[in-house]
Motif scaffolding. Structure first.
Motif, PDB file in Angstrom:
ATOM      1  N   TYR A  77      -3.860  -3.308  15.185  1.00  0.00           N
ATOM      2  CA  TYR A  77      -2.825  -3.000  14.190  1.00  0.00           C
ATOM      3  C   TYR A  77      -1.801  -2.013  14.727  1.00  0.00           C
ATOM      4  O   TYR A  77      -1.237  -1.226  13.967  1.00  0.00           O
ATOM      5  CB  TYR A  77      -3.468  -2.456  12.912  1.00  0.00           C
ATOM      6  N   GLN A 135       0.840  -1.190   0.000  1.00  0.00           N
ATOM      7  CA  GLN A 135       0.000   0.000   0.000  1.00  0.00           C
ATOM      8  C   GLN A 135       0.880   1.247   0.000  1.00  0.00           C
ATOM      9  O   GLN A 135       1.877   1.312   0.706  1.00  0.00           O
ATOM     10  CB  GLN A 135      -0.887  -0.026   1.243  1.00  0.00           C
ATOM     11  N   TRP A 146     -17.165  -8.554   8.758  1.00  0.00           N
ATOM     12  CA  TRP A 146     -16.004  -7.788   9.194  1.00  0.00           C
ATOM     13  C   TRP A 146     -15.408  -8.407  10.445  1.00  0.00           C
ATOM     14  O   TRP A 146     -16.125  -8.889  11.327  1.00  0.00           O
ATOM     15  CB  TRP A 146     -16.380  -6.331   9.459  1.00  0.00           C
ATOM     16  N   LEU A 176      -9.536  -8.774   7.283  1.00  0.00           N
ATOM     17  CA  LEU A 176     -10.355  -7.742   7.890  1.00  0.00           C
ATOM     18  C   LEU A 176     -11.810  -7.931   7.483  1.00  0.00           C
ATOM     19  O   LEU A 176     -12.725  -7.620   8.240  1.00  0.00           O
ATOM     20  CB  LEU A 176      -9.848  -6.358   7.451  1.00  0.00           C
ATOM     21  N   ILE A 183     -10.873  -8.515   2.224  1.00  0.00           N
ATOM     22  CA  ILE A 183      -9.913  -7.447   2.491  1.00  0.00           C
ATOM     23  C   ILE A 183      -8.975  -7.939   3.582  1.00  0.00           C
ATOM     24  O   ILE A 183      -9.419  -8.451   4.619  1.00  0.00           O
ATOM     25  CB  ILE A 183     -10.615  -6.147   2.938  1.00  0.00           C
ATOM     26  N   TRP A 184      -7.675  -7.788   3.331  1.00  0.00           N
ATOM     27  CA  TRP A 184      -6.668  -8.183   4.301  1.00  0.00           C
ATOM     28  C   TRP A 184      -6.052  -6.939   4.940  1.00  0.00           C
ATOM     29  O   TRP A 184      -5.813  -5.933   4.262  1.00  0.00           O
ATOM     30  CB  TRP A 184      -5.569  -8.999   3.653  1.00  0.00           C
ATOM     31  N   ALA A 185      -5.772  -7.001   6.233  1.00  0.00           N
ATOM     32  CA  ALA A 185      -5.079  -5.931   6.953  1.00  0.00           C
ATOM     33  C   ALA A 185      -3.869  -6.542   7.635  1.00  0.00           C
ATOM     34  O   ALA A 185      -4.011  -7.432   8.484  1.00  0.00           O
ATOM     35  CB  ALA A 185      -6.002  -5.289   7.988  1.00  0.00           C
ATOM     36  N   ASP A 186      -2.687  -6.098   7.222  1.00  0.00           N
ATOM     37  CA  ASP A 186      -1.441  -6.686   7.723  1.00  0.00           C
ATOM     38  C   ASP A 186      -1.435  -8.202   7.554  1.00  0.00           C
ATOM     39  O   ASP A 186      -0.953  -8.951   8.411  1.00  0.00           O
ATOM     40  CB  ASP A 186      -1.213  -6.325   9.194  1.00  0.00           C
ATOM     41  N   SER A 219      -1.547  -2.060   6.598  1.00  0.00           N
ATOM     42  CA  SER A 219      -1.342  -2.255   5.165  1.00  0.00           C
ATOM     43  C   SER A 219      -2.487  -3.119   4.645  1.00  0.00           C
ATOM     44  O   SER A 219      -2.650  -4.270   5.050  1.00  0.00           O
ATOM     45  CB  SER A 219       0.001  -2.933   4.909  1.00  0.00           C
ATOM     46  N   LEU A 220      -3.272  -2.559   3.748  1.00  0.00           N
ATOM     47  CA  LEU A 220      -4.490  -3.220   3.274  1.00  0.00           C
ATOM     48  C   LEU A 220      -4.300  -3.752   1.861  1.00  0.00           C
ATOM     49  O   LEU A 220      -3.652  -3.119   1.022  1.00  0.00           O
ATOM     50  CB  LEU A 220      -5.666  -2.244   3.281  1.00  0.00           C
ATOM     51  N   THR A 221      -4.867  -4.917   1.604  1.00  0.00           N
ATOM     52  CA  THR A 221      -4.971  -5.445   0.248  1.00  0.00           C
ATOM     53  C   THR A 221      -6.406  -5.885   0.022  1.00  0.00           C
ATOM     54  O   THR A 221      -7.091  -6.329   0.946  1.00  0.00           O
ATOM     55  CB  THR A 221      -4.011  -6.621   0.003  1.00  0.00           C
ATOM     56  N   PHE A 222      -6.858  -5.774  -1.220  1.00  0.00           N
ATOM     57  CA  PHE A 222      -8.270  -5.948  -1.566  1.00  0.00           C
ATOM     58  C   PHE A 222      -8.412  -6.976  -2.680  1.00  0.00           C
ATOM     59  O   PHE A 222      -7.635  -6.973  -3.642  1.00  0.00           O
ATOM     60  CB  PHE A 222      -8.883  -4.631  -2.044  1.00  0.00           C
TER      61      PHE A 222
END
Length: 719
Positions: A180, A51, A131, A124, A117-120, A186-189
């Motif tokens: 976090y 990100q 969620w 997420l 959606i991923w967070a680190d 850091s997010l990925t979609f």
């Protein structure tokens, strides 16, 4: 060379204007496809996983379904939330939590939806849209008519807030950052831009805005990220991996691939000594190994590498980084195809034609009269009124061998579930004494993914609420399917069986030996009774049968035998309980509200504060004895709220500043009497001990109130 040839062609057939157009087309071929300039212009696979928030960072055009990081295009400062605990004689502790609101650009062309959606690296948002942390979320699909996001408009002003039309982006509102490190993770979609797979040709045509046509379509790919600073940086790796090459057809630049329609030519030099030319480059100059990097949907879109090689002489390697979503098998086939083509490119064949050869553009497919196979034109020379076409064979489609995608430890995707909440007041569970009424809170979810919920308390029926932090570890909670029935609190209940249904099947119970039970293990609140159990037998489907019961623990013997189907079952473990001290005095009702990530509405629990957490337990062994003088003496044994462990030869500690008891006498037909005593016995006066029925209630007077009563009903007979 293509520029010279195509300019010549344009000059012959179109005059000065044709020459200019031909030159432009030739320069496009040179610049965008044929001659690779120095420096890297295409994406690295790692760039799509990181990100960014820098000005000037390219935003990819997404096709199919891809996992991308995106770029933060707007954010607020972190919002600090302060929570104070303590007071009323206890130290005050202030804790802080933080949330953030921000927007992330995902694609420079419209999309359809966002999945996971991923967070680190942790989920997420799950595949079902649930969620794992609390946040507001809005998705803007990137249409040319999309409106300004309301949060951005409120923060920046409606007059200056951009709508980012043509850009698909996501907005997070008050994302909780505790998980976090109190920073934006850091997010990925997982982004779906098109319905189903897309063809490589369609991607090339859209990225080039129609300047490059891909008539054959090319192989289907699950997704692609058109990311880079130039059209060439996007088209070249895609065309290279898919076996495409440039050609001018109908005055338009196109990408051709594989076998197809060909122009038949007659080689005038065939059979003529010195005119028939064919060459094959030495193997030591050929690529012997192709490594193709890609994103593997089966591995949560993590980067994978598939390698094709001839098995020997692998020092010359071609590396292709393709920002595409491909299965391991598809990537292996592309790598094998690239290796096959590089080997075929070692062969060169020159065909001599007349002036008709000028109509055959570089890149065109040709078939040689009298020979099998297909060739493509790589260079055209005009010399001595002859046209020479330099050809290379078109390699047949590759047959890939087995592909191993490699192992991956994916982020677990378990549903959060809705919150199950219980609040209650219990006798002291530890040896220390509390000075304020204590309410305990236990919570879990009806699905294994539940982790926590935010708590608030109210003592006025929900008119006003006070923040109370959050739950801790999920408790083991269920309901009674079959109650245990009546029994004695003095001995182990080996006859009764308690059957409970736990909240979900991932919850488990275990056995406990006598030493563990004596230390307080396997303690559960069942209805209003505290029970310990020695054996836990799974019956399937989250149902358990509990036996070897110790009943009425910690002074709850009055609840023995009162249980019904549907009563609460809460395993009492310190790590799963939230302790709330001093919320209200005896007689008040406290409302606890919990809000978890998976809750459509807040969940509430109500508890009537009785003071049992700060008062002594009821005396036991209340009895009446005839005295030597002929009267009646009452005796009882006190208990302590701070001394629950059995110690041989030692009395339980008092736990109060003084020892004192209230005795309430209710003789039949006479007024009641209240008597206070400092010792655990009382000699009844002659008038009270007269024949007839007499009800006796004995309560210990503690520092913070009276205990529950020990009750004895006497039927005094005449002597």
């Amino acid at each position: 060379m293509a520029t010279l040839v195509l300019t010549t062609v344009g000059g012959i057939f179109g005059g000065p204007i044709g020459a200019m157009l031909g030159g432009l087309v030739g320069q496009t071929v040179d610049r965008e496809l044929l001659f690779k300039p120095r420096g890297r212009e295409g994406p690295r696979l790692t760039e799509l996983a990181l990100q960014t928030s820098s000005y000037g960072t390219p935003i990819p055009q997404l096709f199919g379904t891809m996992r991308v990081a995106g770029s933060v295009i707007w954010a607020t400062d972190l919002v600090e939330h302060r929570h104070r605990e303590g007071g009323k004689g206890r130290p005050t502790v202030t804790s802080y939590s933080y949330t953030a609101s921000f927007a992330v650009a995902l694609s420079a062309r419209p999309i359809l939806s966002v999945g996971r959606i991923w967070a680190d690296g942790k989920l997420l948002r799950g595949a079902a849209g649930d969620w794992k942390a609390r946040t507001g979320f809005r998705l803007h699909l990137g249409g040319e008519d999309q409106a300004v996001d309301p949060l951005i408009a409120s923060a920046e002003g409606i007059a200056v807030a951009p709508a980012h039309r043509g850009i698909a982006y996501a907005v997070f509102e008050d994302l909780e950052l505790a998980d976090y490190g109190n920073r934006i993770p850091s997010l990925t979609f997982e982004v779906s831009a098109d319905a189903g797979p897309v063809s490589a040709g369609a991607v090339i045509e859209q990225v080039s805005r129609g300047a490059v046509r891909a008539g054959e379509g090319g192989p289907a790919i699950g997704g692609f990220s058109a990311y880079g600073g130039s059209m060439r940086g996007v088209v070249e790796p895609l065309a290279q991996a898919c076996g495409g090459w440039p050609v001018v057809a109908g005055g338009q630049l196109a990408i051709a691939a594989g076998d197809g329609a060909a122009v038949t030519v007659r080689d005038r030099g065939a059979g003529v000594r010195g005119r028939e030319r064919r060459s094959i480059a030495t193997p030591d100059r050929a690529v012997r190994r192709v490594a193709l990097s890609h994103y593997d949907p089966a591995r949560d879109y993590q980067a994978g590498v598939q390698i094709a090689s001839w098995g020997v002489g692998q020092d010359r390697e071609l590396r292709i980084e393709l920002p595409a979503a491909l299965s391991a098998q598809a990537a292996k086939q592309l790598a094998q195809g690239a290796l096959t083509r590089t080997d075929a490119d070692r062969t060169r064949r020159t065909v001599v034609t007349g002036w008709e050869g000028l109509a055959i553009m570089p890149g065109a497919r040709v078939a040689i009269e009298g020979e099998s196979g297909r060739w493509r034109v790589v260079e055209t020379l005009v010399e001595a009124e002859e046209v020479q076409l330099q050809l290379t064979p078109i390699a047949p489609p590759a047959l890939a061998g087995p592909a191993v995608p490699g192992r991956v430890i994916g982020a677990p995707d378990v549903a959060q579930g809705q919150t199950i909440l219980h609040a209650f007041e219990l006798p002291p569970l530890a040896d220390g004494a509390s000075s304020a009424a204590r309410v305990l809170v236990a919570a879990c979810g009806d699905a294994p993914g539940w982790r926590k919920a935010v708590l608030a308390t109210s003592i006025d029926g929900g008119v006003r609420w006070e923040a109370a932090g959050a739950t801790v570890q999920p408790a083991v909670i269920g309901t009674v399917a079959s109650p245990a029935g009546a029994a004695s609190a003095a001995i182990e209940d080996r006859r009764s069986l308690l059957v409970v249904d736990l909240a979900h099947q991932e919850m488990v119970l275990s056995d406990a030996d006598p030493d563990a039970l004596a230390a307080g293990g396997n303690l559960a609140l069942v209805g209003e009774e505290l029970i310990q159990f020695a054996h836990a037998e799974p019956l399937g489907g989250g149902r358990w049968a509990l036996s070897g019961l110790w009943r009425g623990r910690r002074g709850t013997e009055e609840a023995i035998g009162t249980g019904v189907v549907g009563d609460r079952f809460v395993l009492i473990e310190a790590a799963t309980l939230v302790t709330l001290d001093g919320l209200a005095g005896a007689g008040a009702t406290v409302t606890i509200m919990a809000t978890g990530v998976g809750d459509p509405d807040a969940v509430e629990a109500h508890v009537l504060v009785t003071g049992r957490s700060i008062t002594p337990p009821a005396p036991v062994a209340l009895r009446a004895e005839r005295s030597a003088e002929g009267g009646c003496r009452l005796r009882w044994t006190r208990r302590s709220r701070v001394g629950w462990r059995w110690s041989d030869g030692a009395d339980a500690p008092l736990g109060e500043s003084v020892e004192r008891y209230q005795v309430r006498l209710l003789p039949s037909g006479l007024p009641e009497q209240l008597v206070m005593t400092d010792v655990p016995e009382l000699m009844l006066s002659p008038g009270i001990s007269d024949p007839g029925e007499l009800t006796v209630e004995v309560r210990q007077a503690g520092d913070h109130g009276l205990s529950r009563a020990a009750i004895l009903v006497l039927d005094i007979e005449p002597e």
